[in-house]
Design a protein around this motif. Structure first.
Motif, PDB file in Angstrom:
ATOM      1  N   ILE A  94       0.839  -1.204   0.000  1.00 54.45           N
ATOM      2  CA  ILE A  94       0.000   0.000   0.000  1.00 54.45           C
ATOM      3  C   ILE A  94       0.875   1.258   0.000  1.00 54.45           C
ATOM      4  N   THR A  95       1.953   1.235   0.773  1.00 54.47           N
ATOM      5  CA  THR A  95       2.857   2.379   0.817  1.00 54.47           C
ATOM      6  C   THR A  95       3.499   2.621  -0.550  1.00 54.47           C
ATOM      7  N   ALA A  96       3.940   1.558  -1.198  1.00 54.47           N
ATOM      8  CA  ALA A  96       4.564   1.696  -2.522  1.00 54.47           C
ATOM      9  C   ALA A  96       3.559   2.251  -3.538  1.00 54.47           C
ATOM     10  N   ILE A  97       2.358   1.711  -3.544  1.00 56.95           N
ATOM     11  CA  ILE A  97       1.322   2.197  -4.469  1.00 56.95           C
ATOM     12  C   ILE A  97       0.978   3.649  -4.158  1.00 56.95           C
ATOM     13  N   ASN A  98       0.884   3.986  -2.881  1.00 55.17           N
ATOM     14  CA  ASN A  98       0.577   5.359  -2.473  1.00 55.17           C
ATOM     15  C   ASN A  98       1.657   6.328  -2.944  1.00 55.17           C
ATOM     16  N   TYR A 102       1.053   9.328  -5.540  1.00 59.74           N
ATOM     17  CA  TYR A 102       1.457  10.679  -5.128  1.00 59.74           C
ATOM     18  C   TYR A 102       2.307  11.334  -6.213  1.00 59.74           C
ATOM     19  N   GLY A 103       3.269  10.586  -6.731  1.00 63.06           N
ATOM     20  CA  GLY A 103       4.112  11.116  -7.795  1.00 63.06           C
ATOM     21  C   GLY A 103       3.323  11.466  -9.040  1.00 63.06           C
ATOM     22  N   LEU A 104       2.326  10.656  -9.363  1.00 63.87           N
ATOM     23  CA  LEU A 104       1.507  10.914 -10.553  1.00 63.87           C
ATOM     24  C   LEU A 104       0.571  12.107 -10.364  1.00 63.87           C
ATOM     25  N   PHE A 106       1.095  14.692  -8.246  1.00 64.13           N
ATOM     26  CA  PHE A 106       1.796  15.869  -7.728  1.00 64.13           C
ATOM     27  C   PHE A 106       1.625  17.099  -8.608  1.00 64.13           C
ATOM     28  N   LYS A 107       1.895  17.003  -9.903  1.00 65.95           N
ATOM     29  CA  LYS A 107       1.764  18.178 -10.785  1.00 65.95           C
ATOM     30  C   LYS A 107       0.315  18.459 -11.139  1.00 65.95           C
ATOM     31  N   ARG A 108      -0.498  17.416 -11.257  1.00 59.77           N
ATOM     32  CA  ARG A 108      -1.892  17.610 -11.672  1.00 59.77           C
ATOM     33  C   ARG A 108      -2.730  18.298 -10.593  1.00 59.77           C
ATOM     34  N   LEU A 109      -2.563  17.854  -9.347  1.00 59.86           N
ATOM     35  CA  LEU A 109      -3.375  18.404  -8.256  1.00 59.86           C
ATOM     36  C   LEU A 109      -2.645  19.457  -7.439  1.00 59.86           C
ATOM     37  N   GLY A 110      -1.351  19.611  -7.658  1.00 64.79           N
ATOM     38  CA  GLY A 110      -0.570  20.550  -6.878  1.00 64.79           C
ATOM     39  C   GLY A 110      -0.039  19.912  -5.609  1.00 64.79           C
ATOM     40  N   TYR A 111       0.896  20.611  -4.975  1.00 65.30           N
ATOM     41  CA  TYR A 111       1.550  20.067  -3.786  1.00 65.30           C
ATOM     42  C   TYR A 111       0.561  19.828  -2.647  1.00 65.30           C
ATOM     43  N   VAL A 112      -0.235  20.831  -2.331  1.00 59.99           N
ATOM     44  CA  VAL A 112      -1.077  20.756  -1.132  1.00 59.99           C
ATOM     45  C   VAL A 112      -2.073  19.604  -1.224  1.00 59.99           C
ATOM     46  N   LEU A 113      -2.854  19.554  -2.266  1.00 60.48           N
ATOM     47  CA  LEU A 113      -3.898  18.533  -2.386  1.00 60.48           C
ATOM     48  C   LEU A 113      -3.318  17.129  -2.500  1.00 60.48           C
ATOM     49  N   SER A 114      -2.280  16.954  -3.315  1.00 63.98           N
ATOM     50  CA  SER A 114      -1.686  15.624  -3.456  1.00 63.98           C
ATOM     51  C   SER A 114      -1.036  15.165  -2.147  1.00 63.98           C
ATOM     52  N   THR A 115      -0.433  16.092  -1.404  1.00 63.93           N
ATOM     53  CA  THR A 115       0.184  15.739  -0.127  1.00 63.93           C
ATOM     54  C   THR A 115      -0.875  15.414   0.922  1.00 63.93           C
TER      55      THR A 115
END
Length: 165
Positions: A94-98, A102-104, A106-115
């Motif tokens: 689950i951690t690896a998939i997460n 997250y990497g995918l 990151f740019k689409r949703l921005g830092y705050v929302l993806s984090t």
């Protein structure tokens, strides 16, 4: 007591091997960095080269300090620990998939929302079904880090696409 020392030495040997290999990979990737167009051509590589050299040296130090023979013992210790906790494989997966998601995102949703999403999943995985505290922690941490890095330190992080913060 002697058995504990043997386990520590075994773990140091395996960790030394892993750190040395990571340093080697980091070195190869560092050498692929383009030279600076202006100024000292090797300047962008100085710090990464120091880090990779340090990783390789420390890894080799631990490896030679404890010896290659202890690596087998360390791998056996890890197998024993994993057999006692079979859910660990699920958590690792689950951690690896997460991390990939997250990497995918990151740019689409921005830092705050993806984090926030990343932390929410990780906190749910480690702390359980405490939705309200987990969400509060995720949001406060993400927004605080975003403002510290983007506003105070000048580090450019992807903003949210629909709210330009």
């Amino acid at each position: 007591m002697k058995d504990q020392t043997k386990n520590v030495n075994a773990n140091e040997a395996l960790m030394g091997l892993i750190v040395a290999i990571a340093g080697g990979i980091y070195l190869v990737l560092t050498l692929q960095i383009k030279d600076a167009a202006v100024g000292i051509p090797m300047e962008p590589k100085f710090f990464p080269l120091m880090i990779s050299a340090l990783l390789i040296i420390l890894g080799m130090f631990f490896l030679f300090k404890t010896g290659l023979a202890h690596i087998k013992t360390s791998v056996e210790n890890i197998k024993k620990a994993l057999s006692k906790e079979p859910d660990i494989y699920k958590m690792i997966g689950i951690t690896a998939i997460n991390c990939i998601v997250y990497g995918l995102l990151f740019k689409r949703l921005g830092y705050v929302l993806s984090t926030v999403i990343f932390l929410e999943v990780m906190l749910f995985l480690t702390r359980g079904k405490k939705w309200i505290p987990n969400t509060i922690i995720s949001v406060i941490f993400s927004v605080a880090v975003y403002f510290v890095f983007s506003k105070l330190l000048g580090v450019i992080l992807p903003p949210m696409p629909f709210i330009n913060i």
